[in-house]
Design an enzyme around this catalytic site. Structure first.
Site, PDB file in Angstrom:
ATOM      1  N   ASP A  51       0.854  -1.176   0.000  1.00 40.04           N
ATOM      2  CA  ASP A  51       0.000   0.000   0.000  1.00 40.04           C
ATOM      3  C   ASP A  51       0.898   1.236   0.000  1.00 40.04           C
ATOM      4  O   ASP A  51       1.820   1.328   0.802  1.00 40.04           O
ATOM      5  CB  ASP A  51      -0.877  -0.041   1.250  1.00 40.04           C
ATOM      6  CG  ASP A  51      -1.789   1.162   1.375  1.00 40.04           C
ATOM      7  OD1 ASP A  51      -1.755   2.027   0.488  1.00 40.04           O
ATOM      8  OD2 ASP A  51      -2.532   1.229   2.369  1.00 40.04           O
ATOM      9  N   GLU A  60     -11.173   8.250  14.185  1.00 37.08           N
ATOM     10  CA  GLU A  60     -11.325   7.344  13.039  1.00 37.08           C
ATOM     11  C   GLU A  60     -11.112   5.895  13.456  1.00 37.08           C
ATOM     12  O   GLU A  60     -10.079   5.553  14.026  1.00 37.08           O
ATOM     13  CB  GLU A  60     -10.331   7.706  11.941  1.00 37.08           C
ATOM     14  CG  GLU A  60     -10.443   6.814  10.706  1.00 37.08           C
ATOM     15  CD  GLU A  60      -9.371   7.103   9.666  1.00 37.08           C
ATOM     16  OE1 GLU A  60      -8.862   6.138   9.074  1.00 37.08           O
ATOM     17  OE2 GLU A  60      -9.035   8.293   9.470  1.00 37.08           O
ATOM     18  N   GLN A  84      -4.349  -4.112  12.427  1.00 35.50           N
ATOM     19  CA  GLN A  84      -5.708  -3.859  11.956  1.00 35.50           C
ATOM     20  C   GLN A  84      -6.303  -5.096  11.305  1.00 35.50           C
ATOM     21  O   GLN A  84      -5.590  -6.001  10.885  1.00 35.50           O
ATOM     22  CB  GLN A  84      -5.733  -2.692  10.983  1.00 35.50           C
ATOM     23  CG  GLN A  84      -4.978  -2.897   9.683  1.00 35.50           C
ATOM     24  CD  GLN A  84      -4.999  -1.661   8.787  1.00 35.50           C
ATOM     25  OE1 GLN A  84      -5.258  -0.554   9.229  1.00 35.50           O
ATOM     26  NE2 GLN A  84      -4.739  -1.854   7.512  1.00 35.50           N
ATOM     27  N   ARG A 105       4.786   1.666  10.164  1.00 31.57           N
ATOM     28  CA  ARG A 105       4.684   2.917   9.419  1.00 31.57           C
ATOM     29  C   ARG A 105       5.701   3.894  10.001  1.00 31.57           C
ATOM     30  O   ARG A 105       5.412   4.638  10.945  1.00 31.57           O
ATOM     31  CB  ARG A 105       3.256   3.474   9.489  1.00 31.57           C
ATOM     32  CG  ARG A 105       2.245   2.565   8.795  1.00 31.57           C
ATOM     33  CD  ARG A 105       0.856   3.162   8.721  1.00 31.57           C
ATOM     34  NE  ARG A 105      -0.052   2.253   8.038  1.00 31.57           N
ATOM     35  CZ  ARG A 105      -1.350   2.513   7.824  1.00 31.57           C
ATOM     36  NH1 ARG A 105      -1.886   3.644   8.254  1.00 31.57           N
ATOM     37  NH2 ARG A 105      -2.109   1.636   7.199  1.00 31.57           N
ATOM     38  N   ASP A 155     -14.460   7.336   5.497  1.00 23.25           N
ATOM     39  CA  ASP A 155     -13.933   7.015   6.821  1.00 23.25           C
ATOM     40  C   ASP A 155     -15.083   6.847   7.805  1.00 23.25           C
ATOM     41  O   ASP A 155     -16.040   7.637   7.806  1.00 23.25           O
ATOM     42  CB  ASP A 155     -13.014   8.130   7.328  1.00 23.25           C
ATOM     43  CG  ASP A 155     -11.699   8.203   6.572  1.00 23.25           C
ATOM     44  OD1 ASP A 155     -11.328   7.186   5.941  1.00 23.25           O
ATOM     45  OD2 ASP A 155     -11.050   9.262   6.606  1.00 23.25           O
ATOM     46  N   SER A 215     -10.994   3.081   7.581  1.00 23.12           N
ATOM     47  CA  SER A 215     -10.942   3.689   6.258  1.00 23.12           C
ATOM     48  C   SER A 215     -11.269   2.586   5.260  1.00 23.12           C
ATOM     49  O   SER A 215     -10.704   1.496   5.334  1.00 23.12           O
ATOM     50  CB  SER A 215      -9.550   4.265   5.991  1.00 23.12           C
ATOM     51  OG  SER A 215      -9.421   4.683   4.659  1.00 23.12           O
TER      52      SER A 215
END
Length: 422
Positions: free
Chosen positions: A88, A291, A157, A142, A278, A294
């Site tokens: 991604d 959030e 996730q 990340r 979102d 997504s």
């Protein structure tokens, strides 16, 4: 002993002597009100009870998600080859954690940001028919994320993806899927509240809005401020149309999104653009929008028909046949040029047209990869919300700015595991 080692002065004395500018210089801290004496107290005193709550959330939510969206749990990779294009790209500027196998130094392997592209290939690999999907327990890194009270270098996730038919690429299908996901969130909160004595807060129904209409209604507010307005009023919303720019071609319409997974350019019946969005809730501890997910319908060429050639049949046209159904055959797929333009257009908008030559992008453009809807649902985010935590480090093992760690300790905010060490 730890109290003596890490808290040489009284906590309240320490907080009272801090200048307000101290918190300004540490942007990764929760709101200043939570750092004041009496401003925040973790719900759980016992860490093992908290671990039980974390386990309850993760097991129940995944079960409800699989049931509501028709998903099957599958294994997931910890790294992908750089040249495959399967990682991604997020907003296109973040650095992936990269390494080379000891004996193959010319090979570059990347720890995934998410499995947004891999999942679509996995639907093909696992031969999933339209209406059936996959979910993974995804773990990633990340390196360039903003590390603060809701973001971490470590990503965990539920990465999910579901095969759909050409007629499902519309706003109604998107909203129906969102309702199924939100029901899993709502039902999980109800069960966790009952088991651990936490007051449930989520409304039973989720509301839908678009970034386009919110931009027109609140042109002077920032994207985050617009989210806050919606979430504080409604409790839980799905904001459609994330990605792309305003008419000036420079300023983001709402937030960034990679050009090669969500469809953020297709016009909807409500006049807005984008078949993605979102899922946001109002966080009562942080007093802001929060959030949880997504997601969206993916950029994908529409398959007009497939012509199948096999040992027994020739020239047999089948409408909307998935590539995963016809592995025993040699297939020729006719791809809609208009549908191709969604992916190619978004690549051009983000100035990365060269990606069309990657393996994954070729598979998407020639119709090998099925049409899908998918997204990611943050595990630690969901747990942080449901256990009313001020900092994501309370529910996952991470690394944080040592100065912020000291301030968090002084405020009584206990980070999980090694996250408490500077």
């Amino acid at each position: 002993m730890l109290g003596i080692l890490y808290h040489p002065i009284d906590r309240d004395d320490f907080l009272h002597c801090l200048s307000p500018c101290v918190f300004t210089d540490l942007p990764g801290l929760p709101p200043a009100e939570l750092l004041k004496p009496g401003g925040y107290k973790p719900f759980f005193d016992d860490l093992l009870t908290q671990e039980d709550a974390l386990h309850t959330i993760k097991v129940m939510f995944e079960d409800e998600l699989k049931k509501n969206v028709n998903l099957q749990r599958v294994s997931a990779p910890m790294f992908l080859t750089k040249n495959s294009g399967f990682n991604d790209n997020l907003n296109g500027v973040e650095r992936p954690a990269t390494f080379a196998p000891r004996d193959f130094q010319d090979i570059k392997l990347e720890v995934p940001f998410s499995l947004a592209k891999w999942k679509r290939w996995a639907l093909h690999y696992y031969k999933c028919p339209a209406g059936k999907g996959l979910v993974t327990d995804m773990r990633g890194l990340r390196c360039d994320d903003d590390v603060d009270f809701t973001h971490s270098l470590y990503v965990d996730q539920w990465d999910w993806e579901k095969a759909i038919g050409p007629d499902d690429r519309n706003m109604e299908y998107l909203q129906t899927t969102v309702k199924g996901i939100y029901k899993a969130v709502y039902d999980t909160e109800q069960e966790v509240a009952k088991k651990f004595g936490i007051t449930p807060l989520l409304p039973e129904e989720i509301k839908f809005f678009s970034s386009d209409e919110m931009l027109k209604e609140y042109p002077d507010l920032t994207p985050k401020e617009r989210e806050n307005v919606l979430c504080e009023k409604h409790g839980a919303v799905f904001l459609m149309g994330i990605g792309g720019f305003k008419e000036d071609g420079v300023t983001l319409r709402h937030d960034g999104r990679a050009p090669d997974y969500d469809d953020w350019t297709t016009e909807r019946p409500d006049g807005g653009f984008g078949l993605n969005g979102d899922l946001l809730v109002w966080n009562p501890i942080l007093k802001c929008s929060f959030e949880l997910s997504s997601m969206g319908i993916r950029v994908s060429p529409e398959v007009r028909h497939a012509t199948i050639k096999s040992r027994l049949w020739t020239d047999l046209p089948l409408q909307c046949l998935l590539a995963t159904y016809v592995l025993p055959f040699t297939c020729s797929w006719e791809v809609s040029a208009d549908a191709q333009q969604v992916l190619l257009k978004q690549l051009d908008i983000m100035k990365v047209p060269e990606r069309k030559d990657f393996v994954w992008h070729k598979m998407c453009l020639d119709g090998t990869i099925p049409q899908t809807i998918g997204g990611g649902i943050g595990q630690s985010r969901l747990c942080q919300y449901m256990l009313r935590c001020a900092h994501i480090g309370e529910v996952q093992h991470g690394w944080y700015d040592p100065k912020e760690v000291s301030a968090l300790k002084a405020a009584g905010i206990r980070l999980l595991g090694l996250g408490e060490f500077e």
